[in-house]
Each structure stands twice: as C-alpha cells, then as structure tokens.
Design a protein around this motif. Structure first.
Motif, mmCIF file in Angstrom:
data_model
loop_
_atom_site.group_PDB
_atom_site.id
_atom_site.type_symbol
_atom_site.label_atom_id
_atom_site.label_comp_id
_atom_site.label_asym_id
_atom_site.label_seq_id
_atom_site.Cartn_x
_atom_site.Cartn_y
_atom_site.Cartn_z
ATOM 1 N N GLY A 1 1.025 -2.055 -5.677
ATOM 2 C CA GLY A 1 2.187 -2.727 -5.115
ATOM 3 C C GLY A 1 3.194 -1.811 -4.455
ATOM 4 O O GLY A 1 2.912 -0.661 -4.123
ATOM 5 N N SER A 2 4.379 -2.354 -4.276
ATOM 6 C CA SER A 2 5.499 -1.643 -3.642
ATOM 7 C C SER A 2 6.748 -1.891 -4.454
ATOM 8 O O SER A 2 6.866 -2.907 -5.135
ATOM 9 C CB SER A 2 5.727 -2.165 -2.220
ATOM 10 O OG SER A 2 4.612 -1.925 -1.412
ATOM 11 N N LEU A 3 7.696 -0.967 -4.364
ATOM 12 C CA LEU A 3 8.958 -1.205 -5.025
ATOM 13 C C LEU A 3 10.099 -1.028 -4.052
ATOM 14 O O LEU A 3 9.986 -0.303 -3.068
ATOM 15 C CB LEU A 3 9.136 -0.345 -6.282
ATOM 16 C CG LEU A 3 9.088 1.155 -6.185
ATOM 17 C CD1 LEU A 3 10.506 1.706 -6.214
ATOM 18 C CD2 LEU A 3 8.347 1.685 -7.384
ATOM 19 N N THR A 4 11.171 -1.746 -4.314
ATOM 20 C CA THR A 4 12.385 -1.676 -3.511
ATOM 21 C C THR A 4 13.550 -1.422 -4.443
ATOM 22 O O THR A 4 13.667 -2.062 -5.491
ATOM 23 C CB THR A 4 12.610 -2.993 -2.742
ATOM 24 O OG1 THR A 4 11.469 -3.249 -1.922
ATOM 25 C CG2 THR A 4 13.854 -2.912 -1.871
ATOM 26 N N VAL A 5 14.403 -0.482 -4.054
ATOM 27 C CA VAL A 5 15.599 -0.168 -4.829
ATOM 28 C C VAL A 5 16.798 -0.348 -3.909
ATOM 29 O O VAL A 5 16.830 0.220 -2.809
ATOM 30 C CB VAL A 5 15.568 1.272 -5.368
ATOM 31 C CG1 VAL A 5 16.805 1.569 -6.197
ATOM 32 C CG2 VAL A 5 14.306 1.525 -6.175
ATOM 33 N N ILE B 1 -7.635 -1.919 -7.269
ATOM 34 C CA ILE B 1 -6.288 -2.295 -7.690
ATOM 35 C C ILE B 1 -5.283 -1.739 -6.691
ATOM 36 O O ILE B 1 -5.315 -0.560 -6.349
ATOM 37 C CB ILE B 1 -5.972 -1.750 -9.094
ATOM 38 C CG1 ILE B 1 -6.928 -2.360 -10.120
ATOM 39 C CG2 ILE B 1 -4.520 -2.023 -9.470
ATOM 40 C CD1 ILE B 1 -6.846 -1.715 -11.489
ATOM 41 N N ASP B 2 -4.393 -2.600 -6.219
ATOM 42 C CA ASP B 2 -3.256 -2.207 -5.392
ATOM 43 C C ASP B 2 -2.044 -2.257 -6.314
ATOM 44 O O ASP B 2 -1.702 -3.323 -6.832
ATOM 45 C CB ASP B 2 -3.094 -3.178 -4.221
ATOM 46 C CG ASP B 2 -1.922 -2.834 -3.313
ATOM 47 O OD1 ASP B 2 -1.030 -2.068 -3.727
ATOM 48 O OD2 ASP B 2 -1.898 -3.364 -2.185
ATOM 49 N N VAL C 1 15.733 1.410 -0.270
ATOM 50 C CA VAL C 1 14.502 2.101 0.090
ATOM 51 C C VAL C 1 13.330 1.275 -0.409
ATOM 52 O O VAL C 1 13.426 0.586 -1.421
ATOM 53 C CB VAL C 1 14.411 3.533 -0.500
ATOM 54 C CG1 VAL C 1 15.439 4.449 0.120
ATOM 55 C CG2 VAL C 1 14.533 3.531 -2.007
ATOM 56 N N SER C 2 12.241 1.347 0.342
ATOM 57 C CA SER C 2 10.983 0.742 -0.090
ATOM 58 C C SER C 2 9.976 1.857 -0.267
ATOM 59 O O SER C 2 9.909 2.785 0.546
ATOM 60 C CB SER C 2 10.471 -0.258 0.945
ATOM 61 O OG SER C 2 11.362 -1.339 1.057
ATOM 62 N N ILE C 3 9.206 1.751 -1.319
ATOM 63 C CA ILE C 3 8.236 2.782 -1.680
ATOM 64 C C ILE C 3 6.898 2.110 -1.930
ATOM 65 O O ILE C 3 6.814 1.150 -2.706
ATOM 66 C CB ILE C 3 8.708 3.544 -2.938
ATOM 67 C CG1 ILE C 3 10.030 4.263 -2.639
ATOM 68 C CG2 ILE C 3 7.636 4.496 -3.434
ATOM 69 C CD1 ILE C 3 10.774 4.750 -3.853
ATOM 70 N N GLY D 1 3.824 -7.165 -5.671
ATOM 71 C CA GLY D 1 2.534 -7.050 -4.992
ATOM 72 C C GLY D 1 1.448 -6.315 -5.736
ATOM 73 O O GLY D 1 0.400 -6.036 -5.156
ATOM 74 N N ALA D 2 1.647 -5.980 -7.012
ATOM 75 C CA ALA D 2 0.569 -5.349 -7.770
ATOM 76 C C ALA D 2 -0.536 -6.382 -7.965
ATOM 77 O O ALA D 2 -0.274 -7.490 -8.420
ATOM 78 C CB ALA D 2 1.080 -4.843 -9.112
#
Length: 140
Positions: A54-58, A51-52, A126-128, A28-29
């Motif tokens: 985004g998000s990350l998921t681990v 600028i966004d 987790v989502s960040i 999503g960046a």
C-alpha cells in the motif's frame, strides 16, 4: 464499546520525527489474486499472487519554528527533483498508555503537497509508496 485513542501518535521518516501531525493513513494494502480458471471449469479458481503493502499519507500543520521549515523544504525539493530512494518509516499509533500499535517499513516518497485556504491553517502532506513488507506490533 472498546476503542483506542489516537492521542500521542507519531510518525518518523528516515529517523526524523515529524511534528504537528493531523492525520496518518495507510491505504491499499492488498493481496492480488491470479485467475487460474480453465474452460473446463464451471467456477473460477484463483491462486494468491504478490502482496502490495500500500501507500501512506501524512498530513501536518506547517510550523516554521524548530527546523520543520527546512525539513519540509528538503522533502518537497526531494520529491520534485530527485530519483526516489527508499527510506525507513515508523508509525506509532496511540501510545503505551492507550495500548496502540506500531507499523514500520520502507517506502519511497512519491508526492509532496501543501494546502493554503481562507481562514485555515497551512498544511503540508507527503505520500509514500511502501516497498517490501510491513511490520505491525502491539504497543505494550
């Protein structure tokens, strides 16, 4: 065909390395586009916006040894009960041996989940939400 193995990749959240990683994704960046078209123009015109990052998921296999249980319990409780506080993260994709890259930045923990299924490993994720700019560097 050239490629880089993800073997050796790591994730660190608030200076704590997470083990047993299955996957890390940054999605999503994007750069927003602001429409500046007037009724006198035949074609739409745009200027760049914000600028966004985004998000990350681990996602990891759950392991109660080595203190990971306490870490995941703290993360889960924090996600469910406390106001979000931005913390730093570092993704090392690949390693110095296979010439990957690092992504670092700050983010807010927005989601904690666990998955239990028939004949499967226990997993946690987790989502960040990334806040601010990302720094991307080649691993040398």
């Amino acid at each position: 065909m050239a490629g880089v193995s993800s073997f050796g990749s790591t994730f660190t959240w608030d200076s704590v390395s997470m083990g047993n990683i299955i996957s890390i994704s940054l999605d999503g960046a994007k750069l927003s586009a602001i429409d500046t078209t007037t009724i006198a123009e035949r074609h739409r015109t745009f200027v760049t916006g914000i600028i966004d990052s985004g998000s990350l998921t681990v996602e990891c296999n759950y392991d109660s040894s080595g203190g990971q249980s306490g870490f995941w319990n703290q993360v889960g409780v924090a996600a469910a009960t406390t106001a979000p506080v931005a913390k730093t993260f570092l993704i090392t994709a690949g390693s110095a041996d296979n010439k990957g890259y690092t992504i670092s930045g700050s983010g807010i923990l927005t989601d904690f989940s666990t998955k239990v299924g028939i004949d499967s490993a226990l997993t946690v994720s987790v989502s960040i939400k990334v806040t601010g700019a990302l720094t991307i560097t080649d691993v040398t």
